[in-house]
Scaffold this motif. Sequence first.
Motif, PDB file in Angstrom:
ATOM      1  N   ARG A   1      -6.266 -22.607  67.982  1.00  0.00           N
ATOM      2  CA  ARG A   1      -6.946 -21.323  67.939  1.00  0.00           C
ATOM      3  C   ARG A   1      -7.789 -21.134  69.200  1.00  0.00           C
ATOM      4  O   ARG A   1      -7.767 -20.091  69.847  1.00  0.00           O
ATOM      5  CB  ARG A   1      -7.837 -21.253  66.701  1.00  0.00           C
ATOM      6  N   GLU A   2      -8.511 -22.181  69.549  1.00  0.00           N
ATOM      7  CA  GLU A   2      -9.381 -22.099  70.718  1.00  0.00           C
ATOM      8  C   GLU A   2      -8.566 -21.838  71.975  1.00  0.00           C
ATOM      9  O   GLU A   2      -8.983 -21.077  72.850  1.00  0.00           O
ATOM     10  CB  GLU A   2     -10.199 -23.389  70.862  1.00  0.00           C
ATOM     11  N   LEU A   3      -7.382 -22.461  72.065  1.00  0.00           N
ATOM     12  CA  LEU A   3      -6.542 -22.261  73.245  1.00  0.00           C
ATOM     13  C   LEU A   3      -6.148 -20.792  73.373  1.00  0.00           C
ATOM     14  O   LEU A   3      -6.289 -20.180  74.440  1.00  0.00           O
ATOM     15  CB  LEU A   3      -5.290 -23.149  73.149  1.00  0.00           C
ATOM     16  N   ALA A   4      -5.680 -20.219  72.275  1.00  0.00           N
ATOM     17  CA  ALA A   4      -5.275 -18.818  72.318  1.00  0.00           C
ATOM     18  C   ALA A   4      -6.463 -17.935  72.686  1.00  0.00           C
ATOM     19  O   ALA A   4      -6.336 -16.981  73.458  1.00  0.00           O
ATOM     20  CB  ALA A   4      -4.702 -18.391  70.965  1.00  0.00           C
ATOM     21  N   GLU A   5      -7.628 -18.258  72.147  1.00  0.00           N
ATOM     22  CA  GLU A   5      -8.807 -17.421  72.402  1.00  0.00           C
ATOM     23  C   GLU A   5      -9.284 -17.526  73.847  1.00  0.00           C
ATOM     24  O   GLU A   5      -9.741 -16.552  74.432  1.00  0.00           O
ATOM     25  CB  GLU A   5      -9.931 -17.796  71.435  1.00  0.00           C
ATOM     26  N   VAL A   6      -9.180 -18.729  74.416  1.00  0.00           N
ATOM     27  CA  VAL A   6      -9.614 -18.876  75.808  1.00  0.00           C
ATOM     28  C   VAL A   6      -8.697 -18.068  76.718  1.00  0.00           C
ATOM     29  O   VAL A   6      -9.159 -17.354  77.614  1.00  0.00           O
ATOM     30  CB  VAL A   6      -9.629 -20.368  76.216  1.00  0.00           C
ATOM     31  N   ILE A   7      -7.394 -18.141  76.471  1.00  0.00           N
ATOM     32  CA  ILE A   7      -6.467 -17.407  77.340  1.00  0.00           C
ATOM     33  C   ILE A   7      -6.702 -15.902  77.242  1.00  0.00           C
ATOM     34  O   ILE A   7      -6.667 -15.186  78.234  1.00  0.00           O
ATOM     35  CB  ILE A   7      -5.004 -17.731  76.973  1.00  0.00           C
ATOM     36  N   THR A   8      -6.989 -15.418  76.019  1.00  0.00           N
ATOM     37  CA  THR A   8      -7.117 -13.975  75.834  1.00  0.00           C
ATOM     38  C   THR A   8      -8.540 -13.464  76.049  1.00  0.00           C
ATOM     39  O   THR A   8      -8.821 -12.300  75.805  1.00  0.00           O
ATOM     40  CB  THR A   8      -6.656 -13.566  74.430  1.00  0.00           C
ATOM     41  N   GLY A   9      -9.431 -14.323  76.484  1.00  0.00           N
ATOM     42  CA  GLY A   9     -10.774 -13.877  76.838  1.00  0.00           C
ATOM     43  C   GLY A   9     -11.742 -13.781  75.678  1.00  0.00           C
ATOM     44  O   GLY A   9     -12.850 -13.295  75.821  1.00  0.00           O
ATOM     45  N   LEU A  10     -11.312 -14.234  74.498  1.00  0.00           N
ATOM     46  CA  LEU A  10     -12.182 -14.136  73.331  1.00  0.00           C
ATOM     47  C   LEU A  10     -13.136 -15.319  73.228  1.00  0.00           C
ATOM     48  O   LEU A  10     -14.078 -15.305  72.450  1.00  0.00           O
ATOM     49  CB  LEU A  10     -11.341 -14.050  72.050  1.00  0.00           C
TER      50      LEU A  10
END
Lengths: 515, 353
Positions: free
Chosen positions: A296-305
Amino acid sequence: MNEKVRMEGIFKRFPGVIANDGVDLDIREGEIHALLGENGAGKTTLMCVLAGIYSPDAGTIRIDGEKALIRSPRDAIHAGIGMVHQHFMLVAPYSVAENVTLGLNKPRFLLNERKLEAEVGKVAQSFGIQVDPHAKIWQLSVGEQQRVEILKSLYRGAKILILDEPTAVLTPQEVRELFATLRQMAKAGHTLVIISHKLEEVMSLSDRISIMRKGKRIATVNTKDTNPTELARLMVGREMLFELHKEKATPGDEVLSFCNLHALSDKGLPALRDISLSVRSKEIVGIAGVAGNGQRELAEVITGLRSATSGKVLVNGKDVTNNSPRQVIDQGVAHIPEDRKGAGTAPNLCVLDNLMLKCYRVEPFKNGPLLNLGRIREFAAKLVKQFQISTPSLETPVKLLSGGNVQKLILAREIATFSELMIAVHPTRGLDVGATEDVHQMLLEQRSKGAAILLISEDLDELLALSDRIDVIYEGKFMGEVPADADQIETIGLMMAGKKGEIQQPVPAGIRAQA
Amino acid sequence: MSIFLEKRAQSSRLLSALAPLLAIILALLMGAIIIALSGTNPWEAYREMFVGAFGSGYALSETMVKTIPLILCSLGVGIAFRATLWNIGAEGQLYMGAFAAGGIALAFPQGQGWWLIPLMVLASLVGGALWGLIPGLLKAKLNVNEIITSLLLNYVAILWFQYWIYGPWKDPLGYGFPYTAPFGEGAWLPTLAGTRIHLGLAFAVLAALFLYFLLKSTRVGYEIRIIGENPQAARYAGMNIPGAILLVFAISGGLAGLAGMGEISGVIHRLQPAISPGFGYTAIIIAWLARFNPWLTIAVSFLFGGLLVGGYSLRAFGLSDSLVLILQGLILFLLLGGDILTRYRLRWKGGRA
């Protein structure tokens, strides 16, 4: 060993979801029993039923062979059952002794603090729990607070203690201390149930393991007769439902790359530790792993969240590290979020409102500060038709659509408004077979149209069917990369359990060039 | 035997439509008990209230006068509620709007120019908006609970307003009474012939139109709706949430400020220590009853205006018009309780089996 608890046919439905679907479970006296499963598998619900927090729609509970009616936490305490929740239920400004005795109606009138503290201290000592009864809760570390929670249950005479993800918030040292305490308690005849999705932890602590998946108990095994790879397979399941026609990948230019990425979880603990990867156009890169290992954290870091604490994210060669979500979207990055109803849509609003979520601020859908509602309506109607979203009208609230249609709506919106890169997180979780197939087809179609796709999933079959290569994430680190072949399942299973794979991850070309 | 609440898979549409109506009826029934206990026939008291509020041309016009500030405040509170921002500070924002507009009026006692009223309108919008922006900024930048800050700032605003009336702006010819000098007639809002209904009514209708259009057809209105329904989705879509919060508080406060301007310029024609019988608080109830819909807000405001005016008739029975406040409180209380029942159902669990 005697049977201590027997749960039979436990059925619990929440609006729209069956959390426990006829679960049988037996727990023996004096054992440490692990309840293993993915997020949403129904572990916590089952134990909340045992602890009297939820009342089941059907099913019976027997304790020491006798049928027990547990309808409230008070009943559960009476039956000798205590539960330590993930989020502690302590009163911060009160002392340890006060928290332990809270609600016991004892002493009845006058509070003799010193006497109370001495008494609580004695009980703590007898279980080998080190905690100062006089200390205030806010002064304690998380590990110490957890001990207070355990003590609270023991003080109430609990013989059966349930711990929900007890190590989630602990440091490795605290985990060691906790395990020592738990083993000592088991030796003293207490029965322990540990809810967890961490394989290593379950292997090292428990006597027996019950695996849950999608509301059902899949298997119960003796810990000494199993291994992490088997457990991982049991957890994520292995149901090949259909064959997908996938052409061989012909990857193009690098679209996404990140290197030496670090980030923290919501709890402030390291969630990503030094991971690097690149995804090229016309390829799908899968990220496998047991939930909660940093996906989850990986996806959020890439998308700026979520912000990265260090490292770099490049999209089409442009540095987007710690950009705002808006800036990342403007780079043409689409995101199918993990939580359809929590982040991907506004469920009370209508299909039209949800389809315009990403495009409303760009031409031709905006008209100065106004919305070009005519255009937007045309666009939405086209998407509904093209992606076969079954909805009575564009004005229907999204919450009335099925999960599969909500997911198609999100996919339609994301595919229609992005160009190059898609981050898909658990895109088919909770969907039925038909909807799953539709979503898979859409993703493959995007690949052949030239998109770069990062696919994060817990479902090994999905990963194998769609990806061109698979990286395995474990505790925020990549364990290795394998080609997406069915005969790699063993290797993937090992890596999901934290064993390093044979193949080392390559450093992305773009980043090497930059350095 | 125990009673518990169970979440409904879908909130009941019928109940959520009926809940406001039931809340009003139940509140009137409970009010009737209170009236009966004080020795008056509730039926007669209610009839008198109704006649006092809606029973004659004069009564209707007076009700309309009270409706104007209620509409403006309720629209302001309602737009904030739409964004799940709880602006409890309309009362203070109303006073700050009146303060700003009143300052202009007092500065031009002879003012006869066409520009005076527009300038006062503008001043009241800015005054209310700035006051609303204080909790807005704290919320947007530091995530401070806006319920507390907006509520407490009401007291600050009212005391500030009164300071000027007891102090620097007191009318030297006023025999020591706490009033400012009357405004020049150029600072009076025109009224409908023979009544006290002033131009503020047009402002209120325009404001409702404006909000309807804002929410339906503008980008920022769409953002406000998304933020109100699901802030996480708004963040995911890359919306500027702090910016939207500031805008909402500015609009919310501005509309309440305009209500204050209407009262002093349209009705009172000078400043006095109290210019509102709690319009800003009643607005919270109205906004909730109207489900934040601009058109319903106008209708509900009219009903509550009638309740206020009708309340004065209770004095004839030796009853205090604070009964109106009790009724308002009961309506809100029952409404919130009713909302729970639309989302949850009551279930009974049988005795020991």
